[in-house]
Design a protein around this motif. Structure first.
Motif, PDB file in Angstrom:
ATOM      1  N   ASN A  56       0.856  -1.194   0.000  1.00 29.32           N
ATOM      2  CA  ASN A  56       0.000   0.000   0.000  1.00 29.32           C
ATOM      3  C   ASN A  56       0.891   1.243   0.000  1.00 29.32           C
ATOM      4  N   PRO A  57       1.469   1.589  -1.169  1.00 33.40           N
ATOM      5  CA  PRO A  57       2.433   2.694  -1.212  1.00 33.40           C
ATOM      6  C   PRO A  57       1.878   4.036  -0.753  1.00 33.40           C
ATOM      7  N   GLU A  58       0.572   4.287  -0.988  1.00 29.54           N
ATOM      8  CA  GLU A  58      -0.035   5.545  -0.534  1.00 29.54           C
ATOM      9  C   GLU A  58       0.092   5.683   0.982  1.00 29.54           C
ATOM     10  N   LYS A  59      -0.218   4.599   1.675  1.00 34.25           N
ATOM     11  CA  LYS A  59      -0.132   4.592   3.136  1.00 34.25           C
ATOM     12  C   LYS A  59       1.318   4.721   3.585  1.00 34.25           C
ATOM     13  N   ALA A  60       2.212   4.044   2.866  1.00 45.87           N
ATOM     14  CA  ALA A  60       3.643   4.109   3.202  1.00 45.87           C
ATOM     15  C   ALA A  60       4.161   5.535   3.070  1.00 45.87           C
ATOM     16  N   ILE A  61       3.682   6.258   2.057  1.00 43.08           N
ATOM     17  CA  ILE A  61       4.117   7.650   1.844  1.00 43.08           C
ATOM     18  C   ILE A  61       3.692   8.521   3.017  1.00 43.08           C
ATOM     19  N   THR A  62       2.466   8.300   3.513  1.00 45.32           N
ATOM     20  CA  THR A  62       1.987   9.052   4.688  1.00 45.32           C
ATOM     21  C   THR A  62       2.897   8.819   5.888  1.00 45.32           C
ATOM     22  N   PHE A  63       3.245   7.551   6.124  1.00 44.04           N
ATOM     23  CA  PHE A  63       4.148   7.223   7.238  1.00 44.04           C
ATOM     24  C   PHE A  63       5.546   7.794   7.001  1.00 44.04           C
ATOM     25  N   CYS A  64       5.996   7.818   5.734  1.00 46.88           N
ATOM     26  CA  CYS A  64       7.317   8.382   5.408  1.00 46.88           C
ATOM     27  C   CYS A  64       7.387   9.853   5.785  1.00 46.88           C
ATOM     28  N   HIS A  65       6.318  10.610   5.482  1.00 46.74           N
ATOM     29  CA  HIS A  65       6.293  12.032   5.832  1.00 46.74           C
ATOM     30  C   HIS A  65       6.432  12.217   7.353  1.00 46.74           C
ATOM     31  N   LYS A  66       5.712  11.388   8.116  1.00 48.03           N
ATOM     32  CA  LYS A  66       5.799  11.462   9.587  1.00 48.03           C
ATOM     33  C   LYS A  66       7.212  11.104  10.057  1.00 48.03           C
ATOM     34  N   TYR A  67       7.761  10.058   9.440  1.00 47.02           N
ATOM     35  CA  TYR A  67       9.095   9.580   9.814  1.00 47.02           C
ATOM     36  C   TYR A  67      10.151  10.647   9.534  1.00 47.02           C
ATOM     37  N   ILE A  68      10.019  11.299   8.374  1.00 50.23           N
ATOM     38  CA  ILE A  68      10.956  12.365   8.003  1.00 50.23           C
ATOM     39  C   ILE A  68      10.882  13.509   9.006  1.00 50.23           C
ATOM     40  N   LYS A  69       9.646  13.908   9.354  1.00 49.41           N
ATOM     41  CA  LYS A  69       9.480  15.042  10.265  1.00 49.41           C
ATOM     42  C   LYS A  69      10.079  14.744  11.646  1.00 49.41           C
ATOM     43  N   LEU A  70       9.784  13.542  12.173  1.00 53.33           N
ATOM     44  CA  LEU A  70      10.283  13.172  13.508  1.00 53.33           C
ATOM     45  C   LEU A  70      11.813  13.128  13.529  1.00 53.33           C
ATOM     46  N   ASN A  71      12.419  12.596  12.463  1.00 51.66           N
ATOM     47  CA  ASN A  71      13.879  12.476  12.424  1.00 51.66           C
ATOM     48  C   ASN A  71      14.560  13.799  12.111  1.00 51.66           C
ATOM     49  N   GLU A  72      13.847  14.702  11.418  1.00 52.30           N
ATOM     50  CA  GLU A  72      14.375  16.054  11.233  1.00 52.30           C
ATOM     51  C   GLU A  72      14.452  16.775  12.578  1.00 52.30           C
ATOM     52  N   GLU A  73      13.396  16.590  13.390  1.00 46.34           N
ATOM     53  CA  GLU A  73      13.386  17.207  14.723  1.00 46.34           C
ATOM     54  C   GLU A  73      14.474  16.613  15.610  1.00 46.34           C
ATOM     55  N   ALA A  74      14.717  15.304  15.443  1.00 47.87           N
ATOM     56  CA  ALA A  74      15.747  14.630  16.251  1.00 47.87           C
ATOM     57  C   ALA A  74      17.145  14.761  15.634  1.00 47.87           C
ATOM     58  N   ASN A  75      17.209  15.341  14.423  1.00 49.27           N
ATOM     59  CA  ASN A  75      18.473  15.511  13.692  1.00 49.27           C
ATOM     60  C   ASN A  75      19.191  14.172  13.515  1.00 49.27           C
TER      61      ASN A  75
END
Length: 593
Positions: A56-75
Motif C-alpha cells: 500500500n504505497p499511498e499509506k507508506a508515503i503518509t508514514f514516510c512524511h511522519k518519519y521524516i518530520k520526527l527524524n528532522e526534529e531529532a536531527n
C-alpha cells in the motif's frame, strides 16, 4: 475510549484516600501519558513503512512524511537517509516516477554530496528503465555518461554506453543487442569474477542476462541464471530470486517448456507475494496469463488478468496496451463478443498513447538532452510543501482534540473523586451511628422482651381503634400473644427461610388476620417489616462479633439469616442501615485491624 474511561474511573477510586497534592500530581502524570500515547514512536512508524511500502504505497508515503518530520526534529541523519530512500521506493511503487529524483537529491544533501552524483542519477535511470519510461531513462543515462567522463570513471562510462544500447534494443523490440555490447558486457562480467567483487558480479550478470534474452541467446543465459538462483537461495535474497526465476521461466517459454515455465513463474509469484511488491506480482501474473492463453486455458488467462486489473497500483500505457490486448483475445476465444470488443477498444486507446511515447523516444533517441535537475526540485518541493501544510493542519487538530479530551477526562475524574469522597464521609457517618445502635442492641439483649413491651404500650385512641375493628382485641389476650411472639423471637425463629405470617400464626396457634392486626396496632409496623428488622439487627450484631460469618459470601450470609437470595438481603440491609452489606463488612474489618 470505553476501556480508557473505565481505567480512569478505577484509578479515581484509589484517589479517594490520597491527599490533594498527590491527586493533582497523579492527574498531571495521567494527562502526560494520554498525550504521549497519542503519538506514534519512530520505531512504530518505521515498521509501518516496511509493512506498507509494497502492498500500500499511498499509506507508506503518509508514514514516510511522519518519519521524516520526527527524524528532522531529532536531527537523525541516518534515519533521514533511509526515510528519503523509502519515500523514493514508495513513489516508484505508486507510479509517481517524477517525484523520485527529488528524494534521491534530498538524500544526497544530507551527506553534502552533489545533487548530480553518479549514484543518484544511476538509481533514477534504473527506475525509469524498469518502468518502461525509456525516454526519461535515456536522458538520465546521458547525464550519467557526462558525469562519468568528467570524473574519468572508465568502468561507468563503458557500462552506460551498454545500458543505452540495451534500451534502444528494448524500444525497437525486434532489434537484438549489438554483438559488441554483449562482448563488452561479457568482459566486464569476467573482470568482476576475477576481482571477486560479488556486488559488481551480480550487477553485470543481470545486465548480461538481459542482453542475452533480448538477443534470444537462451543457451548462454541459462548457466548465468542457474548460478544466480543458487546465490539468491544461499543469501535468501527474494528480490534477486524473483528476477532470476522470471529469467529462467522466459528461457523455458522460448524453448517451449511450458510446464517448467509455469513452475518458475509461480515460484516467482510466491517471492513477489512475500515481498508484497505489486509490480512484481503483476508481472508474474501477466506471464502466467500469457502461458495459459497459449495452452488454450482462456478462463485461467482471464482470471490472472482480472487480478492484475483489480490491483491498486497504476499501470503504464505499455502495460495496459499488453493487458487489454490479451483480455480481448481471450474473451474472443470463449465467445464473449461484447467484452472482447470492449477490451479491443481499450487496447486501441492505450496503444495510441503507448506508440505516441514510442515514436517520441525513437525521434529523440540520438538527440538526448537532460534538463536541469532544479526543475525536479521545484516541482517536487512545492508538492512537499503543500503536503507539509496539510499535515501541520491535521496535527494541530489532533493536538486540540487530545487536549480537549484530556481536559474533559480530568473534569470527570475530579467530579468522581469529589463524589466518592463525599460518599465515603456519609458512609462513615452512617457506620458510626450503626455502631451506636449495635452497642445498644448488645446491652439490651437480655431484657429485650421488657423493652419491646414498654415500647409497644397501647396508645391513646387504641381502644377506640379496637372497638371499631372487626376483631374485639382483649388486652390480656393481646399481652399473651405478644409474650408468645417475644419468646419466639428469642429463639431466632425469624432466621428460618420459611418464616412468614402464615407459619408464625400457626406456630402461635392463632390466625393470620389476628396476628397481622396485633403487629400493626401494637408494634406499629407490618409483619414483613417486623421480620426484616429482626433479621437486619441480628445481622449487624453478628457480623460485628462473628469473624467466621464475615468470611462468608453475601449470598451465604443472606441464606444464613433467612433470605432466599442476596438481592433481597442487600435491599433490606441498605434500607435499614444506609450501607450495603459489603461496605459494612469492609468497615468492620478495618475497625478490627
Amino acid at each position: 475510549m470505553f476501556y480508557c474511561l473505565i481505567a480512569l474511573l478505577t484509578i479515581s477510586y484509589f484517589l479517594i484516600s490520597m491527599s490533594l497534592k498527590r491527586i493533582v500530581f497523579i492527574l498531571l502524570v495521567a494527562t502526560f501519558i494520554l498525550n504521549v500515547s497519542a503519538q506514534e514512536s519512530i520505531r512504530t512508524i518505521g515498521d509501518s513503512i516496511k509493512k506498507h511500502i509494497y502492498s500500500n504505497p499511498e499509506k507508506a508515503i503518509t508514514f514516510c512524511h511522519k518519519y521524516i518530520k520526527l527524524n528532522e526534529e531529532a536531527n537523525n541523519v541516518s534515519n533521514l537517509s533511509m526515510a528519503y530512500a523509502a519515500m523514493a521506493i514508495a513513489q516508484e511503487n505508486k507510479g509517481d516516477l517524477d517525484s523520485i529524483p527529488y528524494y534521491y537529491f534530498k538524500r544526497s544533501s544530507l551527506f553534502n554530496k552533489p545533487v548530480d552524483s553518479i549514484v543518484n542519477i544511476y538509481f533514477i535511470a534504473r527506475i525509469y528503465d524498469n518502468n518502461y519510461k525509456y525516454n526519461k531513462a535515456l536522458k538520465s543515462y546521458r547525464k550519467l555518461l557526462e558525469l562519468a567522463r568528467k570524473q574519468k570513471e572508465g568502468y561507468s562510462t563503458d557500462y552506460i554506453d551498454f545500458a543505452i544500447e540495451i534500451i534502444k534494443s528494448k524500444v525497437e523490440s525486434h532489434k537484438a543487442v549489438p554483438e559488441n555490447v554483449i562482448f563488452s558486457l561479457e568482459e566486464l562480467y569476467e573482470d568482476a569474477l576475477k576481482a571477486k567483487d560479488s556486488k559488481r558480479e551480480r550487477f553485470t550478470r543481470k545486465k548480461l542476462i538481459d542482453a542475452y534474452l533480448q538477443s534470444n541467446k537462451t543457451d548462454k543465459a541459462l548457466p548465468l541464471v542457474e548460478k544466480g538462483i543458487a546465490q539468491a537461495k544461499a543469501k535468501n535474497n527474494l528480490k534477486f530470486m524473483y528476477y532470476m526465476l522470471s529469467s529462467r521461466a522466459k528461457i523455458h517459454v522460448v524453448k517451449n517448456n511450458k510446464a517448467l515455465a509455469i513452475a518458475d513463474f509461480e515460484d516467482a509469484l510466491t517471492c513477489a507475494n512475500t515481498l508484497k511488491n505489486i509490480t512484481f506480482i503483476k508481472q508474474a501474473k501477466y506471464e502466467l496469463a500469457s502461458i495459459a492463453y497459449k495452452q488454450e486455458d482462456y478462463n485461467k488467462t482471464i482470471t490472472y488478468l482480472k487480478e492484475i486489473e483489480n490491483s491498486d497500483s497504476k499501470a503504464t500505457a505499455f502495460q495496459l496496451h499488453k493487458n487489454y490486448k490479451l483480455f480481448a483475445e481471450a474473451y474472443k476465444k470463449i465467445g464473449a463478443v461484447e467484452l472482447s470488443n470492449e477490451y479491443f477498444s481499450r487496447h486501441s486507446i492505450a496503444k495510441e498513447v503507448y506508440f505516441k511515447d514510442y515514436f517520441n523516444i525513437i525521434d529523440k533517441i540520438y538527440e538526448i538532452t537532460l534538463n536541469e535537475n532544479v526543475q525536479y526540485l521545484k516541482k517536487n518541493h512545492q508538492s512537499d510543501l503543500e503536503k507539509e501544510i496539510l499535515e501541520k493542519e491535521g496535527e494541530k487538530k489532533t493536538k486540540w482534540f487530545w487536549a480537549g479530551l484530556s481536559f474533559i477526562l480530568l473534569i470527570i475524574i475530579f467530579a468522581i473523586t469529589v463524589y466518592l469522597k463525599k460518599k465515603t464521609r456519609e458512609n462513615q457517618k452512617r457506620f458510626n451511628e450503626l455502631m451506636v445502635k449495635v452497642k445498644t442492641l448488645e446491652e439490651n439483649k437480655l431484657n429485650k422482651a421488657n423493652n419491646a413491651l414498654t415500647s409497644t404500650k397501647v396508645k391513646e385512641g387504641t381502644a377506640e381503634g379496637i372497638k371499631n375493628s372487626q376483631y374485639k382485641l382483649d388486652s390480656d389476650k393481646v399481652k399473651a400473644l405478644l409474650d408468645k411472639l417475644q419468646k419466639l423471637e428469642s429463639t431466632n425463629y425469624f432466621l428460618r427461610k420459611d418464616c412468614s405470617l402464615h407459619t408464625t400464626a400457626k406456630k402461635l396457634k392463632t390466625n393470620t388476620s389476628y396476628l397481622s392486626k396485633i403487629v400493626n396496632t401494637h408494634l406499629e409496623k407490618s409483619f414483613s417489616t417486623y421480620i426484616n428488622e429482626l433479621r437486619i439487627n441480628y445481622a449487624i450484631v453478628e457480623l460485628k462479633n462473628n469473624k467466621r460469618l464475615r468470611a462468608y459470601s453475601i449470598k451465604a450470609i443472606a441464606e444464613e439469616i433467612g433470605y432466599k437470595n442476596s438481592d433481597a438481603f442487600g435491599r433490606y440491609f441498605k434500607a435499614e442501615t444506609g450501607l450495603t452489606p459489603s461496605v459494612y463488612i469492609k468497615k468492620i474489618q478495618n475497625e478490627n485491624l
